[in-house]
Design a protein around this motif. Structure first.
Motif, PDB file in Angstrom:
ATOM      1  N   MET A  52       0.833  -1.196   0.000  1.00 25.66           N
ATOM      2  CA  MET A  52       0.000   0.000   0.000  1.00 25.66           C
ATOM      3  C   MET A  52       0.869   1.247   0.000  1.00 25.66           C
ATOM      4  N   SER A  53       0.518   2.190  -0.838  1.00 21.88           N
ATOM      5  CA  SER A  53       1.234   3.465  -0.894  1.00 21.88           C
ATOM      6  C   SER A  53       0.893   4.292   0.339  1.00 21.88           C
ATOM      7  N   LYS A  54       1.902   4.816   0.956  1.00 21.49           N
ATOM      8  CA  LYS A  54       1.723   5.670   2.139  1.00 21.49           C
ATOM      9  C   LYS A  54       1.905   7.119   1.696  1.00 21.49           C
ATOM     10  N   THR A  55       0.958   7.618   0.919  1.00 20.71           N
ATOM     11  CA  THR A  55       1.047   8.953   0.345  1.00 20.71           C
ATOM     12  C   THR A  55       0.180   9.922   1.133  1.00 20.71           C
ATOM     13  N   VAL A  56       0.728  11.117   1.344  1.00 19.46           N
ATOM     14  CA  VAL A  56       0.017  12.146   2.103  1.00 19.46           C
ATOM     15  C   VAL A  56       0.247  13.503   1.435  1.00 19.46           C
ATOM     16  N   MET A  57      -0.759  14.356   1.515  1.00 16.23           N
ATOM     17  CA  MET A  57      -0.624  15.721   1.007  1.00 16.23           C
ATOM     18  C   MET A  57       0.435  16.466   1.833  1.00 16.23           C
ATOM     19  N   GLN A  94       5.972   8.399  16.293  1.00 14.80           N
ATOM     20  CA  GLN A  94       6.958   7.649  15.525  1.00 14.80           C
ATOM     21  C   GLN A  94       7.699   8.600  14.582  1.00 14.80           C
ATOM     22  N   ILE A  95       8.994   8.357  14.398  1.00  7.28           N
ATOM     23  CA  ILE A  95       9.812   9.165  13.503  1.00  7.28           C
ATOM     24  C   ILE A  95       9.960   8.408  12.176  1.00  7.28           C
ATOM     25  N   VAL A  96       9.648   9.101  11.085  1.00 10.64           N
ATOM     26  CA  VAL A  96       9.707   8.527   9.743  1.00 10.64           C
ATOM     27  C   VAL A  96      10.458   9.496   8.830  1.00 10.64           C
ATOM     28  N   SER A  97      10.565   9.124   7.552  1.00 12.24           N
ATOM     29  CA  SER A  97      11.074  10.035   6.529  1.00 12.24           C
ATOM     30  C   SER A  97       9.937  10.357   5.578  1.00 12.24           C
ATOM     31  N   LEU A  98      10.084  11.444   4.856  1.00  8.42           N
ATOM     32  CA  LEU A  98       9.071  11.893   3.899  1.00  8.42           C
ATOM     33  C   LEU A  98       9.775  12.198   2.584  1.00  8.42           C
ATOM     34  N   LYS A  99       9.389  11.473   1.525  1.00  6.70           N
ATOM     35  CA  LYS A  99      10.000  11.621   0.207  1.00  6.70           C
ATOM     36  C   LYS A  99       9.129  12.513  -0.664  1.00  6.70           C
ATOM     37  N   ILE A 100       9.741  13.561  -1.216  1.00 11.70           N
ATOM     38  CA  ILE A 100       9.049  14.497  -2.097  1.00 11.70           C
ATOM     39  C   ILE A 100       9.619  14.324  -3.507  1.00 11.70           C
ATOM     40  N   ASN A 101       8.764  14.040  -4.477  1.00 10.34           N
ATOM     41  CA  ASN A 101       9.162  13.875  -5.880  1.00 10.34           C
ATOM     42  C   ASN A 101       8.401  14.869  -6.745  1.00 10.34           C
ATOM     43  N   ASN A 132      10.835  25.375   0.364  1.00  9.66           N
ATOM     44  CA  ASN A 132      11.656  25.979  -0.684  1.00  9.66           C
ATOM     45  C   ASN A 132      12.779  25.037  -1.119  1.00  9.66           C
ATOM     46  N   ALA A 133      13.383  24.337  -0.169  1.00 10.55           N
ATOM     47  CA  ALA A 133      14.455  23.396  -0.507  1.00 10.55           C
ATOM     48  C   ALA A 133      13.940  22.296  -1.431  1.00 10.55           C
ATOM     49  N   ALA A 134      12.671  21.893  -1.259  1.00  8.48           N
ATOM     50  CA  ALA A 134      12.076  20.838  -2.084  1.00  8.48           C
ATOM     51  C   ALA A 134      11.395  21.389  -3.334  1.00  8.48           C
ATOM     52  N   GLY A 135      11.412  22.710  -3.503  1.00  8.64           N
ATOM     53  CA  GLY A 135      10.811  23.312  -4.685  1.00  8.64           C
ATOM     54  C   GLY A 135       9.294  23.213  -4.718  1.00  8.64           C
ATOM     55  N   LEU A 136       8.659  23.189  -3.546  1.00  3.27           N
ATOM     56  CA  LEU A 136       7.193  23.089  -3.503  1.00  3.27           C
ATOM     57  C   LEU A 136       6.560  24.374  -4.009  1.00  3.27           C
ATOM     58  N   ALA A 137       5.571  24.210  -4.860  1.00  2.00           N
ATOM     59  CA  ALA A 137       4.764  25.339  -5.319  1.00  2.00           C
ATOM     60  C   ALA A 137       3.318  24.894  -5.147  1.00  2.00           C
ATOM     61  N   GLY A 138       2.697  25.319  -4.081  1.00  2.00           N
ATOM     62  CA  GLY A 138       1.377  24.804  -3.756  1.00  2.00           C
ATOM     63  C   GLY A 138       1.522  23.447  -3.072  1.00  2.00           C
ATOM     64  N   ASN A 139       0.419  22.748  -2.957  1.00  2.00           N
ATOM     65  CA  ASN A 139       0.446  21.450  -2.294  1.00  2.00           C
ATOM     66  C   ASN A 139       0.871  20.360  -3.274  1.00  2.00           C
ATOM     67  N   THR A 140       1.541  19.370  -2.753  1.00  2.00           N
ATOM     68  CA  THR A 140       1.958  18.205  -3.526  1.00  2.00           C
ATOM     69  C   THR A 140       1.785  16.990  -2.645  1.00  2.00           C
ATOM     70  N   ASP A 141       2.129  15.824  -3.136  1.00  2.00           N
ATOM     71  CA  ASP A 141       2.063  14.610  -2.339  1.00  2.00           C
ATOM     72  C   ASP A 141       3.461  14.164  -1.956  1.00  2.00           C
ATOM     73  N   GLY A 142       3.549  13.532  -0.809  1.00  2.00           N
ATOM     74  CA  GLY A 142       4.808  12.947  -0.339  1.00  2.00           C
ATOM     75  C   GLY A 142       4.561  11.532   0.089  1.00  2.00           C
ATOM     76  N   GLU A 143       5.619  10.746   0.069  1.00  2.00           N
ATOM     77  CA  GLU A 143       5.529   9.340   0.461  1.00  2.00           C
ATOM     78  C   GLU A 143       6.190   9.142   1.813  1.00  2.00           C
ATOM     79  N   ILE A 144       5.460   8.536   2.740  1.00  2.97           N
ATOM     80  CA  ILE A 144       6.005   8.226   4.065  1.00  2.97           C
ATOM     81  C   ILE A 144       6.884   7.004   3.931  1.00  2.97           C
ATOM     82  N   ILE A 145       8.110   7.116   4.434  1.00  3.61           N
ATOM     83  CA  ILE A 145       9.058   6.004   4.428  1.00  3.61           C
ATOM     84  C   ILE A 145       9.319   5.615   5.874  1.00  3.61           C
ATOM     85  N   ILE A 146       9.015   4.377   6.210  1.00  2.00           N
ATOM     86  CA  ILE A 146       9.236   3.879   7.563  1.00  2.00           C
ATOM     87  C   ILE A 146      10.660   3.308   7.625  1.00  2.00           C
TER      88      ILE A 146
END
Length: 191
Positions: free
Chosen positions: A1-6, A138-145, A176-190
């Motif tokens: 299952m994709s762990k995607t969040v706004m 819980q501490i996780v990582s968040l991947k922005i593509n 700004n470091a991730a180049g976000l312009a408006g909302n996007t989706d990110g993937e939670i990495i456990i």
């Protein structure tokens, strides 16, 4: 299952107690909703306050509703610009943090604590947290593509409450470091 969040950018803002609100805007003052935010019951207000540090100041929007304690949330760049050594903390964890002066149209107040750089975090309701296999704190990582500046943010805290809607919050430096312009989706990495 994709762990995607706004993923949303959380710009500088502050929360105030009723006592501080009345010192800044007058006795009996109430917050005026400007627009709803993604988290249920949370809203940006018409009211703005000047937040003063040792080297400068910012005019900032209050987020409602009123809280038990007043809290100023800045990016680390913002904090440095106005001369406040804001620690990275979860919202509400303000013991041992620096204070500042707040100036409103009817008065001013020195808060002795409450200036933070908010720890990047992901709000989840219990059902979504269970589906994703994560728990509160819980501490996780968040991947922005897909932004042209893909990043993986570490040290992202999961916050679970029935009062939350799924959304990740990054401050303006991080967005700004991730180049976000408006909302996007990110993937939670456990990890």
């Amino acid at each position: 299952m994709s762990k995607t969040v706004m993923v949303e950018t959380s710009a500088r803002h502050l929360h105030v107690s009723q006592e501080v609100l009345e010192k800044l805007f007058g006795e009996g003052a109430e917050l005026t909703k400007k627009k709803d935010l993604s988290q249920p019951g949370q809203f940006a207000c018409e009211e703005k306050v000047t937040v003063v540090g040792a080297k400068g100041e910012f005019k900032m929007t209050i987020l409602g509703p009123v809280r038990k304690d007043s809290q100023v949330e800045l990016s680390l760049s913002d904090a440095r610009k106005i001369g406040i050594a804001a620690p990275v903390r979860e919202s509400g964890d303000i013991e041992g943090t620096p204070g500042c002066k707040l100036i409103g149209p009817k008065g001013e107040v020195e808060i002795s604590k409450g200036v933070i750089a908010a720890k990047r975090h992901i709000h989840l309701d219990p059902k979504t947290a269970e589906e994703f296999g994560v728990q509160d704190k819980q501490i996780v990582s968040l991947k922005i593509n897909g932004t042209g500046r893909a990043l993986v943010f570490g040290d992202v805290v999961i916050r679970v409450s029935p009062n939350f809607a799924p959304a990740a919050h990054l401050d303006t430096d991080e967005a700004n470091a991730a180049g976000l312009a408006g909302n996007t989706d990110g993937e939670i990495i456990i990890e």
